[in-house]
Design a protein around this motif. Structure first.
Motif, PDB file in Angstrom:
ATOM      1  N   VAL A  95       0.845  -1.189   0.000  1.00 41.87           N
ATOM      2  CA  VAL A  95       0.000   0.000   0.000  1.00 41.87           C
ATOM      3  C   VAL A  95       0.880   1.239   0.000  1.00 41.87           C
ATOM      4  N   THR A  96       0.481   2.253  -0.732  1.00 42.23           N
ATOM      5  CA  THR A  96       1.178   3.534  -0.716  1.00 42.23           C
ATOM      6  C   THR A  96       0.174   4.639  -0.375  1.00 42.23           C
ATOM      7  N   ALA A  97       0.708   5.807  -0.104  1.00 45.14           N
ATOM      8  CA  ALA A  97      -0.171   6.949   0.175  1.00 45.14           C
ATOM      9  C   ALA A  97      -1.061   7.265  -1.016  1.00 45.14           C
ATOM     10  N   ASP A  98      -0.571   7.006  -2.222  1.00 47.55           N
ATOM     11  CA  ASP A  98      -1.363   7.282  -3.420  1.00 47.55           C
ATOM     12  C   ASP A  98      -2.597   6.395  -3.524  1.00 47.55           C
ATOM     13  N   ASP A  99      -2.597   5.273  -2.807  1.00 52.72           N
ATOM     14  CA  ASP A  99      -3.756   4.387  -2.813  1.00 52.72           C
ATOM     15  C   ASP A  99      -4.874   4.888  -1.913  1.00 52.72           C
ATOM     16  N   MET A 100      -4.575   5.870  -1.077  1.00 47.03           N
ATOM     17  CA  MET A 100      -5.518   6.317  -0.065  1.00 47.03           C
ATOM     18  C   MET A 100      -6.417   7.452  -0.557  1.00 47.03           C
ATOM     19  N   PRO A 101      -7.678   7.441  -0.144  1.00 48.26           N
ATOM     20  CA  PRO A 101      -8.543   8.599  -0.366  1.00 48.26           C
ATOM     21  C   PRO A 101      -8.228   9.672   0.672  1.00 48.26           C
ATOM     22  N   ARG A 102      -9.024  10.708   0.728  1.00 49.42           N
ATOM     23  CA  ARG A 102      -8.879  11.675   1.812  1.00 49.42           C
ATOM     24  C   ARG A 102      -9.146  10.952   3.127  1.00 49.42           C
ATOM     25  N   ILE A 103      -8.269  11.183   4.107  1.00 52.37           N
ATOM     26  CA  ILE A 103      -8.394  10.545   5.411  1.00 52.37           C
ATOM     27  C   ILE A 103      -9.037  11.541   6.373  1.00 52.37           C
TER      28      ILE A 103
ATOM     29  N   VAL B 257       3.311   9.498   7.149  1.00 47.25           N
ATOM     30  CA  VAL B 257       2.550  10.671   7.588  1.00 47.25           C
ATOM     31  C   VAL B 257       2.779  11.848   6.647  1.00 47.25           C
ATOM     32  N   MET B 258       4.012  12.072   6.256  1.00 48.93           N
ATOM     33  CA  MET B 258       4.295  13.215   5.388  1.00 48.93           C
ATOM     34  C   MET B 258       3.727  13.017   3.990  1.00 48.93           C
ATOM     35  N   ALA B 259       3.701  11.775   3.516  1.00 55.42           N
ATOM     36  CA  ALA B 259       3.116  11.497   2.207  1.00 55.42           C
ATOM     37  C   ALA B 259       1.601  11.706   2.226  1.00 55.42           C
ATOM     38  N   LEU B 260       0.984  11.481   3.367  1.00 55.19           N
ATOM     39  CA  LEU B 260      -0.466  11.630   3.511  1.00 55.19           C
ATOM     40  C   LEU B 260      -0.890  13.027   3.967  1.00 55.19           C
ATOM     41  N   LYS B 261       0.053  13.845   4.344  1.00 52.48           N
ATOM     42  CA  LYS B 261      -0.220  15.097   5.059  1.00 52.48           C
ATOM     43  C   LYS B 261      -1.323  15.934   4.431  1.00 52.48           C
TER      44      LYS B 261
ATOM     45  N   GLY C 123       0.537  14.621  24.192  1.00 53.97           N
ATOM     46  CA  GLY C 123       1.966  14.713  23.939  1.00 53.97           C
ATOM     47  C   GLY C 123       2.372  14.296  22.558  1.00 53.97           C
ATOM     48  N   THR C 124       1.635  13.383  21.942  1.00 53.93           N
ATOM     49  CA  THR C 124       1.976  12.918  20.594  1.00 53.93           C
ATOM     50  C   THR C 124       1.768  14.020  19.570  1.00 53.93           C
ATOM     51  N   GLY C 125       0.869  14.925  19.854  1.00 56.69           N
ATOM     52  CA  GLY C 125       0.616  16.023  18.923  1.00 56.69           C
ATOM     53  C   GLY C 125       1.824  16.898  18.672  1.00 56.69           C
ATOM     54  N   ALA C 126       2.787  16.922  19.612  1.00 59.65           N
ATOM     55  CA  ALA C 126       3.986  17.744  19.421  1.00 59.65           C
ATOM     56  C   ALA C 126       4.748  17.328  18.167  1.00 59.65           C
ATOM     57  N   HIS C 127       4.772  16.026  17.887  1.00 60.10           N
ATOM     58  CA  HIS C 127       5.439  15.562  16.668  1.00 60.10           C
ATOM     59  C   HIS C 127       4.763  16.165  15.438  1.00 60.10           C
ATOM     60  N   PHE C 128       3.435  16.109  15.412  1.00 55.07           N
ATOM     61  CA  PHE C 128       2.708  16.598  14.247  1.00 55.07           C
ATOM     62  C   PHE C 128       2.843  18.111  14.092  1.00 55.07           C
ATOM     63  N   ARG C 129       2.917  18.823  15.191  1.00 51.03           N
ATOM     64  CA  ARG C 129       3.117  20.266  15.095  1.00 51.03           C
ATOM     65  C   ARG C 129       4.479  20.576  14.468  1.00 51.03           C
ATOM     66  N   ARG C 130       5.494  19.821  14.858  1.00 54.55           N
ATOM     67  CA  ARG C 130       6.806  20.042  14.249  1.00 54.55           C
ATOM     68  C   ARG C 130       6.768  19.731  12.761  1.00 54.55           C
ATOM     69  N   TRP C 131       5.923  18.787  12.382  1.00 52.34           N
ATOM     70  CA  TRP C 131       5.848  18.364  10.987  1.00 52.34           C
ATOM     71  C   TRP C 131       4.933  19.252  10.148  1.00 52.34           C
ATOM     72  N   GLY C 132       4.444  20.331  10.736  1.00 50.46           N
ATOM     73  CA  GLY C 132       3.703  21.328   9.975  1.00 50.46           C
ATOM     74  C   GLY C 132       2.199  21.156   9.951  1.00 50.46           C
TER      75      GLY C 132
END
Length: 372
Positions: free
Chosen positions: A150-158, A176-180, A191-200
């Motif tokens: 499976v790749t990100a291109d196989d995914m619909p809007r999440i 995550v970045m491919a699906l962003k 606390g996990t949200g801190a990762h996503f905030r750094r990732w934009g």
């Protein structure tokens, strides 16, 4: 992820530091390793009853290693470990499916602990890892042949990306970045949200929760549930983010995803809180007697499913990576045996197969049988 894999990653990081000096430090501080919570996010964590000094703790003790050995001893033991049949000899079977146009409530297992769900008209991904490695290092924790389909291109809007915890085999940076650009909301532990905030990711798109809290999306309800595990993408952020599981409820169906974690009294408490669940997806692999409290043995996973009143039991955290000493198929074999003994319907779909979610799930073949 288990403790030894975590230690191996730390050891590899140490090697990078030793060999690369400032370059190694820069690597360990790269975006993929995420960030620590700060500001208002840290203040919210400090209000949680499940933390001590900003570090999350389990409801029941979960020691790093059963024998309390130190890092050096554990690393040496890991390097000397002999494994039998750690990976399948041939590519594992899977089904190629188009998940873009699913209309009914449905589930697709993507291997390990990764799932695509269609519930109440929403597209949901849980712990997606589309990379070939569940690790920051190309030489560590490679996926079994045939399981990276499976790749990100196989995914619909999440609409909803659910993350149980921040270990690399559950929170995969390249995925995550491919699906962003197609992710609506991220649902994760405190606390996990801190990762996503750094990732934009925009702050308003990140919904963090504590054990016992819930989110309401109309016909879909998502509950953060207790697990007995640990977290961290490097030593510097060890246990600074919460590990959890989820209960997802829609009219006529209730699903529990345990996330990673050892057996404990929290499962009985969940059964008392929610009543019967239609499908319990339980951590059932990467277990070992040296770390018995942070992953379940198959017989414990079956008992956990019984504790929560499961109508069907699905073993997970298996079928894609080798993170322990047991053979790649042992968790399937032992889980099937124990479930049969307890008259608990076993649910083991092929990777990629679309399964309509109803209260009477169809029995699935033991697809691992006959594979070496």
């Amino acid at each position: 992820m288990n403790r030894r894999t975590f230690l191996k990653g730390c050891a590899a990081g140490g090697a990078v530091l030793a060999m690369g000096g400032a370059g190694g430090m820069a690597f360990l501080d790269s975006a993929a390793f995420g960030a620590l919570p700060e500001g208002k996010d840290l203040q919210r964590i400090l209000l949680s009853p499940h933390q001590q000094g900003g570090v999350f703790v389990n409801l029941e003790p979960a020691p790093v290693l059963a024998d309390n050995s130190n890092f050096v001893v554990s690393l040496a033991r890991w390097l000397m470990l002999k494994r039998e049949r750690p990976k399948p000899q041939k590519p594992l079977p899977h089904v190629r499916v188009d998940v873009r146009n699913l209309e009914e409530n449905a589930l697709v297992w993507l291997g390990h602990s990764s799932f695509f769900l269609r519930l109440a008209g929403k597209n949901i991904l849980i712990d997606p890892v589309f990379s070939d490695y569940g690790s920051p290092f190309f030489f560590s924790n490679r996926a079994f042949a045939g399981t990276t389909f499976v790749t990100a291109d196989d995914m619909p809007r999440i609409d909803l990306l659910l993350i149980t915890h921040d270990h690399w085999d559950h929170l995969d940076y390249p995925t995550v970045m491919a699906l962003k650009d197609r992710i609506g909301c991220v649902v994760c532990g405190l606390g996990t949200g801190a990762h996503f905030r750094r990732w934009g990711f925009a702050g308003k798109s990140i919904l963090e929760g504590d054990w016992g809290e819930s989110l309401d999306f109309g016909e879909l309800k998502i509950h953060f549930i207790t697990s007995r595990h640990f977290a961290g993408r490097s030593l510097k952020n060890h246990d600074r983010a919460l590990w959890c599981g989820f209960v997802l409820e829609v009219p006529g169906f209730r699903l529990l995803h345990s996330g990673d974690g050892g057996y404990g009294s929290h499962f009985k408490a969940l059964g008392e809180r929610f009543g019967a669940v239609d499908l319990a997806i339980m951590d059932s692999g990467q277990y070992n007697k040296n770390w018995p409290t942070v992953h379940m043995f198959p017989h414990e996973a079956v008992q956990a499913a019984l504790d929560v009143g499961a109508r069907h039991f699905m073993p997970a955290h298996i079928g894609r990576f080798c993170l322990s000493q047991h053979s790649w198929d042992e968790p399937f074999v032992l889980a099937a045996q124990k479930a049969s003994e307890k008259n608990l319907p076993l649910f083991t779909p092929l990777m990629g197969k679309v399964i309509p979610l109803t209260r009477e799930l169809p029995a699935q073949p033991h697809w691992w049988e006959g594979l070496e």
